[in-house]
Motif scaffolding. Structure first.
Motif, short mmCIF file in Angstrom:
data_model
loop_
_atom_site.label_atom_id
_atom_site.label_comp_id
_atom_site.label_asym_id
_atom_site.label_seq_id
_atom_site.Cartn_x
_atom_site.Cartn_y
_atom_site.Cartn_z
N SER A 97 65.39 36.06 30.21
CA SER A 97 65.07 35.31 31.42
C SER A 97 64.71 36.19 32.61
O SER A 97 64.10 35.72 33.57
N ALA A 98 65.05 37.49 32.55
CA ALA A 98 64.93 38.36 33.72
C ALA A 98 63.56 38.33 34.41
O ALA A 98 63.48 38.01 35.60
N SER A 105 62.97 37.06 42.70
CA SER A 105 63.87 37.10 43.85
C SER A 105 64.37 38.51 44.13
O SER A 105 64.84 38.80 45.23
N LEU A 106 64.29 39.36 43.14
CA LEU A 106 64.89 40.69 43.22
C LEU A 106 63.90 41.76 43.66
O LEU A 106 64.26 42.70 44.36
N LEU A 115 56.08 31.51 37.26
CA LEU A 115 56.05 30.05 37.22
C LEU A 115 54.62 29.52 37.26
O LEU A 115 54.36 28.39 36.84
N LYS A 116 53.68 30.33 37.73
CA LYS A 116 52.28 29.91 37.79
C LYS A 116 51.41 30.56 36.72
O LYS A 116 50.43 29.97 36.27
N ASP A 117 51.78 31.77 36.31
CA ASP A 117 50.91 32.55 35.43
C ASP A 117 51.30 32.51 33.96
O ASP A 117 50.66 33.16 33.14
N GLU A 310 66.45 27.20 36.38
CA GLU A 310 67.03 28.53 36.28
C GLU A 310 66.52 29.44 37.39
O GLU A 310 67.26 30.27 37.93
N SER A 311 65.26 29.28 37.75
CA SER A 311 64.68 30.08 38.83
C SER A 311 65.42 29.82 40.15
O SER A 311 65.78 30.75 40.89
#
Length: 326
Positions: A97-98, A105-106, A115-117, A310-311
Motif C-alpha cells: 500500500s505504501a 502524504s509523506l 489515485l489518478k494515474d 485507505e488514502s
C-alpha cells in the motif's frame, strides 16, 4: 442536411469502431508477455503475492507473466514506471500500500498521483504486522520493551522496509502513542531489513506476517505483539497491542494489483476475473493460509473505494505522527 447526415454517420462509425477495438483488446489480452512490476527487492512480501499470481496467470492464459523488481524511492520508482506504461494491460503493478496511499502524504514531491494515474484491479493480501526484536533483546513483552527503549534515552533505532511503508508508519504510530524516542533506519524492502535484524545490526522492526513468519517460527527473531484486532491463528501465543494496553495500534499491510490509468474497463475487468481465478486456486490459497490473510479479492470498483478510504486513513496517521522521509 446531407453534409450533417454524412458527418453524423462518420461519428457513429468511429464510435462503433472504437467499441469494436476495445472489445478486441479485451478478447486478445494478453497479446504477448505481460510485465508485472514489483517496486520492491526480490524476496519481500509483494514478491510473495506476485510470484504465485504470475505463475498461475502464465499457466491459465498461455502467455508469460514476468516479474520485474524495480526497487527504490519507497516504492515510487517502480510505481511511476507503471503509470507511464501503455494502458493496454501488458504492464501491471503488484505492490504494498505504501506508494499508493501513504507516500503522497509523506513525500513533498512525487512524479505521479496514484489515485489518478493508476487503475485498481484487485486486492491480493491483507495481513497484520508483528513487532519483532532480535533474540538478544532482554524484553519479553511490550511493557518491558518500552522500558528498555526508554532507558536508552533516544539512542535506540528500529528498521523498516522503507520510507512510507506500513512498517515505517506503524513504527511511527508506536513511537507517537508511547512517547518514545527512536531513530528510523529505512531499507529498500523487507528482505534487507530482516537480514540486518537477524544479524543484530538493528534491534527491532515491525513487519508483515507474510515476511517475518518463517523467522519467528525458527526462533531467529522474537515476536512481542501483533497489530491485528484479534490474535492470529498463526501466532496464538502473541498478544495484540490492545491486550498489551495500546488499542490505538491496529494496522494492516495490504498488497494489490493495479494497471495504468486509462486501461479500458473491459480489459481491467478481464484481468480482475483471471486474477481471481488464480487466487481461488490451491497454490494461492496456500499463500493466504501461510500468511494469515483472508481472501480479499474484489471487484475493481470496490477495490477502488477501499484504496480511497485507505488514502484518507494513512494521510491522517502521517499528519498526527509527524513522520517524514528524512
Amino acid at each position: 442536411m446531407r453534409l450533417f447526415s454524412g458527418a453524423g454517420k462518420k461519428l457513429a462509425f468511429l464510435a462503433a469502431a472504437s467499441v469494436v477495438s476495445l472489445s478486441a483488446l479485451a478478447q486478445n489480452w494478453p497479446a504477448s508477455t505481460v510485465t508485472v512490476v514489483v517496486p520492491w527487492p526480490p524476496g519481500g512480501p509483494s514478491d510473495i503475492a506476485a510470484r504465485p499470481l504470475a505463475k498461475g496467470l502464465t499457466q491459465s492464459l498461455g502467455q508469460s507473466f514476468v516479474i520485474d523488481n524495480r526497487a527504490g524511492g519507497g516504492g515510487n520508482i517502480g510505481t511511476a514506471a507503471v503509470t507511464r506504461a501503455k494502458p493496454d494491460g501488458q504492464t501491471l503493478l503488484v505492490t504494498s500500500s505504501a506508494p499508493i496511499v501513504i507516500n503522497p502524504s509523506l513525500y513533498k514531491k512525487m512524479s505521479f498521483d496514484p489515485l489518478k494515474d493508476l487503475a485498481p484491479v484487485t486486492n491480493l493480501l491483507r495481513v497484520p504486522l508483528v513487532l519483532v526484536v532480535h533474540p538478544s533483546m532482554p524484553a519479553k513483552n511490550v511493557k518491558e520493551l518500552m522500558a528498555h527503549i526508554q532507558s536508552r534515552k533516544g539512542q535506540f533505532s528500529y528498521g523498516s522496509s522503507g520510507n512510507g511503508t506500513p512498517q515505517h508508519l506503524t513504527s511511527e504510530l508506536f513511537a507517537s502513542v508511547t512517547k518514545l524516542q527512536m531513530t528510523h533506519v529505512p531499507y529498500k524492502g523487507s528482505a534487507p531489513a530482516i537480514s540486518d535484524l537477524l544479524g543484530n545490526h538493528i534491534p527491532m522492526m515491525f513487519d508483515s506476517t507474510i515476511a517475518i513468519m518463517p523467522h519467528i517460527k525458527s526462533g531467529k527473531v522474537k515476536a512481542i505483539a501483533i497489530t491485528s484486532a484479534k490474535r492470529s491463528p498463526l501466532l496464538p501465543d502473541v498478544p495484540t497491542f490492545a491486550e498489551a494496553g495500546l488499542p490505538a495500534i491496529e494496522s494492516y499491510a495490504w498488497y494489490g494489483m493495479f494497471a495504468p490509468a486509462k486501461t479500458p474497463k473491459n480489459v481491467v475487468a478481464k484481468i480482475n476475473a483471471e486474477a481471481q481465478k488464480v487466487m481461488k486456486g490451491p497454490e494461492f490459497q496456500k499463500v493466504l493460509a501461510d500468511t494469515g490473510s483472508d481472501y480479499v479479492g474484489d471487484t475493481p470498483e470496490n477495490f477502488g473505494k477501499f484504496v480511497q478510504a485507505e488514502s484518507a486513513r494513512w494521510s491522517k496517521v502521517v499528519k498526527e505522527s509527524g513522520a517524514t522521509v528524512d
